[in-house]
Design an enzyme around this catalytic site. Structure first.
Site, PDB file in Angstrom:
ATOM      1  N   ARG A  39      -3.604 -19.096  -8.448  1.00  9.88           N
ATOM      2  CA  ARG A  39      -4.778 -19.187  -7.581  1.00  9.88           C
ATOM      3  C   ARG A  39      -4.628 -20.276  -6.539  1.00  9.88           C
ATOM      4  O   ARG A  39      -5.039 -20.132  -5.402  1.00  9.88           O
ATOM      5  CB  ARG A  39      -6.038 -19.474  -8.419  1.00  9.88           C
ATOM      6  CG  ARG A  39      -6.514 -18.276  -9.196  1.00  9.88           C
ATOM      7  CD  ARG A  39      -7.530 -18.641 -10.219  1.00  9.88           C
ATOM      8  NE  ARG A  39      -6.943 -19.523 -11.220  1.00  9.88           N
ATOM      9  CZ  ARG A  39      -7.448 -19.737 -12.422  1.00  9.88           C
ATOM     10  NH1 ARG A  39      -8.573 -19.166 -12.767  1.00  9.88           N
ATOM     11  NH2 ARG A  39      -6.849 -20.528 -13.276  1.00  9.88           N
ATOM     12  N   LYS A  82      -8.864 -21.163 -30.143  1.00  8.89           N
ATOM     13  CA  LYS A  82      -9.924 -21.437 -29.161  1.00  8.89           C
ATOM     14  C   LYS A  82     -11.225 -20.702 -29.488  1.00  8.89           C
ATOM     15  O   LYS A  82     -11.208 -19.623 -30.073  1.00  8.89           O
ATOM     16  CB  LYS A  82      -9.448 -21.011 -27.775  1.00  8.89           C
ATOM     17  CG  LYS A  82      -8.317 -21.865 -27.246  1.00  8.89           C
ATOM     18  CD  LYS A  82      -7.945 -21.404 -25.836  1.00  8.89           C
ATOM     19  CE  LYS A  82      -6.668 -22.056 -25.344  1.00  8.89           C
ATOM     20  NZ  LYS A  82      -6.146 -21.434 -24.130  1.00  8.89           N
ATOM     21  N   SER A 117     -12.422 -16.856 -15.839  1.00  9.02           N
ATOM     22  CA  SER A 117     -13.340 -16.346 -16.867  1.00  9.02           C
ATOM     23  C   SER A 117     -14.335 -17.417 -17.292  1.00  9.02           C
ATOM     24  O   SER A 117     -15.515 -17.134 -17.523  1.00  9.02           O
ATOM     25  CB  SER A 117     -12.561 -15.878 -18.094  1.00  9.02           C
ATOM     26  OG  SER A 117     -11.721 -14.801 -17.770  1.00  9.02           O
ATOM     27  N   HIS A 128      -8.154 -10.793 -12.629  1.00 10.25           N
ATOM     28  CA  HIS A 128      -7.109 -10.331 -13.552  1.00 10.25           C
ATOM     29  C   HIS A 128      -6.647  -8.922 -13.170  1.00 10.25           C
ATOM     30  O   HIS A 128      -5.446  -8.633 -13.135  1.00 10.25           O
ATOM     31  CB  HIS A 128      -7.654 -10.243 -14.993  1.00 10.25           C
ATOM     32  CG  HIS A 128      -8.008 -11.548 -15.633  1.00 10.25           C
ATOM     33  ND1 HIS A 128      -9.203 -11.751 -16.275  1.00 10.25           N
ATOM     34  CD2 HIS A 128      -7.313 -12.705 -15.750  1.00 10.25           C
ATOM     35  CE1 HIS A 128      -9.235 -12.990 -16.775  1.00 10.25           C
ATOM     36  NE2 HIS A 128      -8.108 -13.586 -16.458  1.00 10.25           N
TER      37      HIS A 128
END
Ligand code: PNS
Length: 165
Positions: free
Chosen positions: A90, A41, A127, A17
């Site tokens: 990514r 979440k 993460s 990040h």
């Protein structure tokens, strides 16, 4: 003033990040790191904790600030005069969903999405994986700032003792 946002959950912030935030800060006059605090979440860290960790991690970037947001990202952008959403990509697997979100966001307001390719050393980093590896005792010290690693160890130990007791 050309202002961009780097949005995410940041549960917790990783070196991947921070690489994207740092690079975004060279492209725009100001970057707002926006922590999604929607309640839906399950998180390891509270919104306040995630924001505090990001503030510490971004302290050396002079044109970066950290904020929380609820609701739609496009509303946050419109209210803050943000012209671009910066996202790290990514791999090809990120692209489908990111393209869909970029197009949806563009249809809601006049906001561009700028994709920045993740640096190769962070291309596997997420993460969720950091939390899983750390929870099983793996070494994530090269993947997150030292103080985040310490917070992670502390929080996972608290969780483990809650589950044991
Ligand atoms: O780190 P994450 O979990 O991939 O971040 C996702 C985030 C927070 C950027 C995304 O879920 C988001 O923008 N949420 C805000 C709600 C919203 O605007 N939804 C419509 C997206 S098209």
């Amino acid at each position: 003033m050309r202002r961009a946002v780097c949005p995410g959950s940041f549960d917790p912030v990783t070196n991947g990040h921070l690489d994207i935030v740092r690079r975004a800060s060279t492209l725009f006059d100001e970057v707002v790191v926006a922590v999604g605090v929607n309640k839906s979440k399950n998180r390891l860290f509270t919104a306040e904790e995630r924001i505090a960790m990001l503030e510490q991690a971004c302290a050396d970037f002079p044109n970066v600030r950290v904020d929380g947001f609820t609701g739609l990202l496009t509303t946050f952008c419109a209210e803050r005069g943000i012209i671009a959403i910066v996202k790290g990509l990514r791999a090809v697997s990120d692209f489908d969903y990111e393209l869909q979100m970029a197009q949806m966001n563009a249809s809601l307001t006049d906001v561009e999405t700028v994709f920045v390719p993740t640096s190769p050393e962070y291309s596997f980093l997420a993460s969720s994986l950091v939390k899983e590896v750390a929870a099983f005792g793996g070494d994530v010290s090269s993947l997150v700032p030292d103080f985040v690693n310490a917070r992670l160890t502390e929080r996972l130990a608290e969780r483990a003792s809650m589950n044991d007791g």
